[in-house]
Design an enzyme around this catalytic site. Structure first.
Site, PDB file in Angstrom:
ATOM      1  N   CYS A  27      52.556  32.993  35.278  1.00  0.00           N
ATOM      2  CA  CYS A  27      51.518  33.961  35.647  1.00  0.00           C
ATOM      3  C   CYS A  27      50.272  33.810  34.782  1.00  0.00           C
ATOM      4  O   CYS A  27      49.225  34.384  35.099  1.00  0.00           O
ATOM      5  CB  CYS A  27      52.059  35.377  35.554  1.00  0.00           C
ATOM      6  N   HIS A  82      48.630  40.383  42.936  1.00  0.00           N
ATOM      7  CA  HIS A  82      48.999  39.384  41.935  1.00  0.00           C
ATOM      8  C   HIS A  82      49.375  38.064  42.592  1.00  0.00           C
ATOM      9  O   HIS A  82      50.546  37.661  42.562  1.00  0.00           O
ATOM     10  CB  HIS A  82      50.149  39.941  41.082  1.00  0.00           C
TER      11      HIS A  82
END
Lengths: 386, 128
Positions: free
Chosen positions: A88, A334
């Site tokens: 991420c 996200h």
């Protein structure tokens, strides 16, 4: 340290974009950010010296590896393109790598583009793909909500952080996202809705979790002192990257992310500013507990006070620092590879609009093995020790 | 190189639910380093949504354990057992993933709180 200017940026709509492919998203972000940079500065396509592409898992989600070449072929001169993967934190590390190349003098102007197309896979497949950012030898059977649930339990036990504290983070970020046209969820939520949503990994509930998203974001960075038609330009004045063990169990502490602490210390030192100076911050709230940890580890509030700070309104408009004005990962969305780049692009737009003069981005990979912090300032901001 | 890297508990899983024979052999060598060890649960959560290879076990607990031998490790909790911080547990060999239709069934190390401190059965002298 050499300051780096953000002369173009674009964020696509984030969400379940069933009519958009990986290449569609990449193209939109890339072309719009580059065109904006050309309009603002008079640069030409051939001035893009290199491309840094942030992507976590297009090979797994879309059967598309070699995504860097997809970016390069948008230019007649086929600039060198480098894919960066750090789970991420891919976007943050791609920006870090791009800035290092600029500071070294190898390149003068570069494009950083982050993209992820996640919703073509089932939720179960996505859970499996995302879990590969954990240590697959030492954390077999874990999930990302599961690992952050353990961090939440540690924080609750050590500091009395409550269910209401966690829910308040989600409520705040959904409220912020209402005014962000690219956000995945532009609707407010109540404490009760979050607190009564389905359990995913105790104590985390579905509305504590950031969503599965499609999206892309891009920024054009330059080390040149170009004339910018934009009256206000955002510059990167400090950066830091921190690392810790990939597996959670081997960490020294379960109530802080040491990688964040290390990255922040380096970035604040480079920038010559302190946490109290930061007016806006885009932090990595992949789960509500992650924002509470970040607000403490970045130095905005004392350790253990992150939950109560949200309840007291210290992390929203009118408070000491506005955390996640975009809605954060929680409400803006996200798309993993895009997130770190989107944070920078969104904060640059806030500085250009005059919403703040000094901001911070914070991007985390895995359960905290990698963290990147960028500090942005309005170009020419007075009062900085640089 | 840290000791973690030298002492993997599990090999990298296949996207399918099975495991290759070489990986299985590597894992076999590591099981003996953990099976039978005891420790204390530091943190535990119940995982309710998981990947396809573990779906048959859900909901299952996942815990970080301070082993008496000094290291901290994370484990799936065996069967449908419930554990909480402070509980004493032991490492055991259990099935780790849904069995596949082809290939070797994946086994590995989980923890159990069952029989962690078995009471010694006292036999009357007449039994001997």
């Amino acid at each position: 340290m050499m300051n780096i200017s953000i002369i173009g940026h674009h964020i696509t709509k984030f969400g379940e974009l069933w009519d958009r492919s990986l290449q569609d998203l990449l193209t939109e972000a890339l072309q719009n950010s580059v065109n904006q940079a050309f309009e603002r500065t008079g640069l030409k396509p051939g001035d893009i010296d290199a491309i840094f592409v942030s992507n976590k898992a297009s090979g797994s989600f879309n059967h598309q590896r070699h995504v860097s070449a997809l970016a390069s072929e948008h230019f007649d001169h086929f600039p060198p393109a480098i894919r960066v993967e750090a789970a991420c934190a891919s976007g943050g590390v791609a920006i870090m790598s791009a800035c290092q190349a600029l500071r070294s003098g190898q390149y003068k102007t570069v494009l950083v583009v982050g993209v992820e197309k996640m919703t073509d896979a089932s939720a179960a497949e996505t859970t499996q793909i995302l879990a590969s950012a954990a240590n697959m030898e030492l954390e077999y059977g874990s999930t990302f909500p599961g690992l952050y649930a353990l961090l939440a339990q540690a924080h609750m036990t050590a500091f009395g952080t409550s269910r209401e504290n966690l829910s308040a983070v989600a409520v705040k970020n959904h409220r912020h996202a209402v005014s962000n046209p690219t956000a995945q969820f532009r609707r407010e939520m109540t404490l009760e809705q979050v607190s009564n949503s389905a359990l995913v990994a105790d104590p985390l509930r579905i509305l504590d979790c950031s969503p599965i998203s499609d999206g892309a974001a891009a920024v054009v960075l330059t080390s040149q002192d170009v004339s910018d038609r934009q009256s206000t330009t955002a510059t990167i004045i400090g950066q830091g990257q921190g690392q810790d063990s990939l597996d959670l169990a081997s960490r020294a502490s379960f109530t802080e992310l040491a990688a964040t602490v290390r990255a922040a210390k380096e970035a604040y030192t480079q920038a010559g500013v302190a946490a109290k100076d930061i007016q806006m911050a885009e932090v990595h709230d992949c789960f509500t507990i992650a924002e509470i940890l970040a607000s403490e580890d970045l130095g905005f509030v004392p350790k253990g006070a992150g939950g109560e700070a949200v309840i007291a309104g210290k992390t929203t408009y009118g408070g000491a620092v506005v955390i996640n004005p975009s809605g954060g990962l929680k409400a803006c969305g996200h798309p993993v590879g895009a997130t770190g780049v989107k944070q920078l692009a969104y904060l640059a737009s806030m500085i250009e609009k005059g919403a703040c003069e000094l901001g911070l981005t914070h991007n985390v990979g895995g359960s905290g093995a990698t963290a990147v912090v960028n500090i942005l300032a309005k170009k020419g901001k007075k009062g900085l020790s640089r | 190189m840290s000791s973690r890297a030298k002492n993997p508990l599990h090999s990298t899983p296949s996207p399918l639910h099975s495991i290759s024979a070489p990986a299985y052999t590597r894992e076999n060598k590591q099981w003996r380093n953990l099976v039978g060890k005891t420790g204390t649960v530091l943190l535990a959560t119940t995982i309710r949504v998981t990947s396809p290879e573990h779906a048959a076990f859900a909901p299952y607990m996942y815990a970080i354990v301070q082993l008496d031998s000094g290291e901290k490790k994370a484990f799936m909790v065996a069967a449908q057992e419930r554990v909480k911080p402070g509980d004493r547990v032991r490492c055991v060999l259990r099935k780790l993933a849904n069995p596949s239709k082809t290939g070797i069934i994946r086994y590995g190390v989980k923890i159990t709180a069952q029989d962690i401190c078995p009471k010694l059965k006292k036999y009357p002298a007449s039994d001997f």
